[in-house]
Design a protein around this motif. Structure first.
Motif, mmCIF file in Angstrom:
data_model
loop_
_atom_site.group_PDB
_atom_site.id
_atom_site.type_symbol
_atom_site.label_atom_id
_atom_site.label_comp_id
_atom_site.label_asym_id
_atom_site.label_seq_id
_atom_site.Cartn_x
_atom_site.Cartn_y
_atom_site.Cartn_z
ATOM 1 N N ARG A 208 20.890 75.816 -59.616
ATOM 2 C CA ARG A 208 21.106 77.259 -59.593
ATOM 3 C C ARG A 208 20.411 77.923 -58.401
ATOM 4 N NH1 ARG A 208 18.961 82.000 -62.587
ATOM 5 N NH2 ARG A 208 20.668 83.534 -62.524
ATOM 6 N N CYS A 211 22.467 77.472 -55.343
ATOM 7 C CA CYS A 211 23.648 78.339 -55.380
ATOM 8 C C CYS A 211 23.284 79.761 -54.978
ATOM 9 C CB CYS A 211 24.279 78.327 -56.775
ATOM 10 S SG CYS A 211 25.096 76.785 -57.228
ATOM 11 N N ARG A 212 22.181 80.252 -55.492
ATOM 12 C CA ARG A 212 21.758 81.612 -55.165
ATOM 13 C C ARG A 212 21.444 81.743 -53.674
ATOM 14 N NH1 ARG A 212 20.641 85.170 -59.275
ATOM 15 N NH2 ARG A 212 19.237 86.358 -57.928
ATOM 16 N N ARG A 214 22.758 79.930 -51.218
ATOM 17 C CA ARG A 214 24.013 79.890 -50.458
ATOM 18 C C ARG A 214 24.799 81.187 -50.583
ATOM 19 N NH1 ARG A 214 23.861 74.302 -51.988
ATOM 20 N NH2 ARG A 214 25.013 74.713 -53.929
ATOM 21 N N GLU A 289 30.127 77.955 -57.796
ATOM 22 C CA GLU A 289 28.877 78.368 -57.181
ATOM 23 C C GLU A 289 28.513 79.798 -57.569
ATOM 24 O OE1 GLU A 289 28.120 78.525 -52.638
ATOM 25 O OE2 GLU A 289 27.429 76.566 -53.375
ATOM 26 N N GLY A 293 25.295 80.792 -59.878
ATOM 27 C CA GLY A 293 24.255 81.551 -59.201
ATOM 28 C C GLY A 293 23.925 82.891 -59.822
ATOM 29 N N CYS A 316 28.954 76.835 -66.728
ATOM 30 C CA CYS A 316 27.921 76.820 -65.695
ATOM 31 C C CYS A 316 26.592 77.368 -66.223
ATOM 32 C CB CYS A 316 28.374 77.634 -64.486
ATOM 33 S SG CYS A 316 29.820 76.948 -63.649
#
Length: 401
Positions: A208, A211-212, A214, A289, A293, A316
């Motif tokens: 996670r 993802c945050r 990115r 993603e 995120g 997710c």
């Protein structure tokens, strides 16, 4: 092995990879069972000009006539959608196109046992005409606005009920749609509820924090996602409106569509544009993603059959805040999954989000909730249904692998 012809205008293509992806996903899982072979006829409206300047119709024009997707052969014949009278004429132009495509498949050696149609109008109505001409069993899947909106018009409602009577069976993706179809006059005994599943391998919590990063999300900022086509029905404007009351919350909007300019103006007019980011249409990997995120997914739709985005987010590990409409309470049926809005307004969105923050959900528990919605049950339900239809017609049954 059973051979089926899957027919729908709601099917992805190289040019529109997310268009009707829920139809493709269900079919992929069905074929993966090893008990079914399928060919797909997915007509697109005829249009003379290609290119982005012509919007959606330019993309239809650029759609290949044939392609392979995930090992499935897909044909995209063209049908005529007449201006101003398209709603009334579409079943007939679509049926003419589909019948030619079906007969071409038969000449090529694919003599299918059953027609698997998706979306009752105009697709299911057209499929009924083709099934009658070819004397083939027919199953039509109802998915949402084909039952909870289009039957408000007299002529389409008449044709929908005719198709439902002719079909060997109908499938609805939630119980609410079955109830509505029965209220319209369809035979309840011919309708089976088979909800959509979620791809638990593609949609997973993952890393996670990565993802945050990115996504460029600010550390410690509570971030929402609103995912779906940018049209009025999806209610993105309500989520933007809720930011006036949620002053420390940011929003990502994933999707494209005709309402984008209006949504951007609304965000600016409300003074929240610096907290709203439009991501455009994303492939499923990109959506994963986003789901992984953000802190919560918000779905403020006015109508939904079975909203796949809810299960995708939950898979997710992300809880949801959703409008209490149609099949959505069947998806968000437990408090561990998220919150249903007290009302479908900006204030209702804000209230549901506040409740999510006041009672945080354990992301591992949210994931476990989603795991009960694998595709296995739906796939077996289709196989059993097809088996019963062939047996009732006195046709050879296919053997289980």
């Amino acid at each position: 092995m059973l051979k089926i012809l899957t027919f729908s205008t709601l099917y992805p293509s190289r040019e529109m990879p997310s268009h009707g992806i829920f139809v493709e996903t269900r079919l992929r899982h069905l074929v993966a069972s090893g008990q079914v072979q399928a060919r797909v006829v997915a007509p697109v409206p005829w249009f003379p000009f290609k290119g982005p300047r012509f919007g959606e119709y330019g993309r239809f024009a650029a759609t290949p006539h044939t392609e392979q997707r995930h090992g499935l052969s897909v044909t995209h014949p063209r049908f005529v959608r007449l201006p101003k009278v398209g709603m009334s004429s579409a079943p007939y132009t679509l049926a003419w196109t589909a019948l030619r495509a079906a007969r071409a498949l038969q000449r090529e050696g694919f003599d299918f046992d059953l027609i698997d149609a998706h979306y009752f109008y105009p697709d299911g109505v057209a499929a009924a005409m083709v099934a009658r001409a070819l004397d083939k069993p027919l199953v039509i899947t109802a998915r949402g606005t084909d039952i909870n909106l289009i039957p408000a018009y007299t002529f389409p409602r008449k044709l929908i009920l005719q198709a439902a009577r002719q079909a060997d069976a109908a499938i609805t993706v939630c119980a609410a749609l079955k109830d509505e179809l029965v209220l319209l006059g369809a035979d309840a005994d011919k309708i089976q509820v088979l909800r959509n599943g979620v791809d638990l391998t593609l949609f997973h919590p993952g890393d996670r924090d990565a993802c945050r990063r990115r996504l460029g999300l600010a550390p410690g900022r509570f971030t929402l996602a609103s995912v779906g086509h940018l049209i009025e029905r999806k209610g993105h404007e309500l989520v933007i409106g809720a930011l006036k009351d949620l002053t420390d919350v940011d929003l990502l909007i994933a999707g494209s569509g005709p309402e984008e300019a209006a949504l951007r103006r609304l965000a600016a007019d409300l003074g929240v544009a610096d907290r709203v980011r439009f991501l455009g249409a994303l492939p499923q990997a990109g959506l994963r993603e986003v789901y992984a995120g953000v802190d919560a997914l918000v779905l403020a739709s006015s109508r939904e059959g079975w909203a796949n985005v809810l299960l995708e987010a939950m898979a997710c590990g992300t809880p949801v805040a959703a409008s209490n409409v149609w099949g959505t309470p069947e998806v968000v049926s437990g408090p561990e999954a998220g919150e249903l809005m007290p009302e479908r307004t900006a204030a209702g969105v804000a209230a549901a989000v506040r409740q999510l923050r006041a009672v945080p959900r354990d992301r591992a528990v949210v994931r476990r909730y989603a795991e009960q919605f694998s595709w296995d049950t739906t796939t077996q339900g289709q196989i059993d249904l097809f088996q019963r239809i062939l047996a009732a017609r006195g046709l050879p049954e296919f053997r289980h692998a």
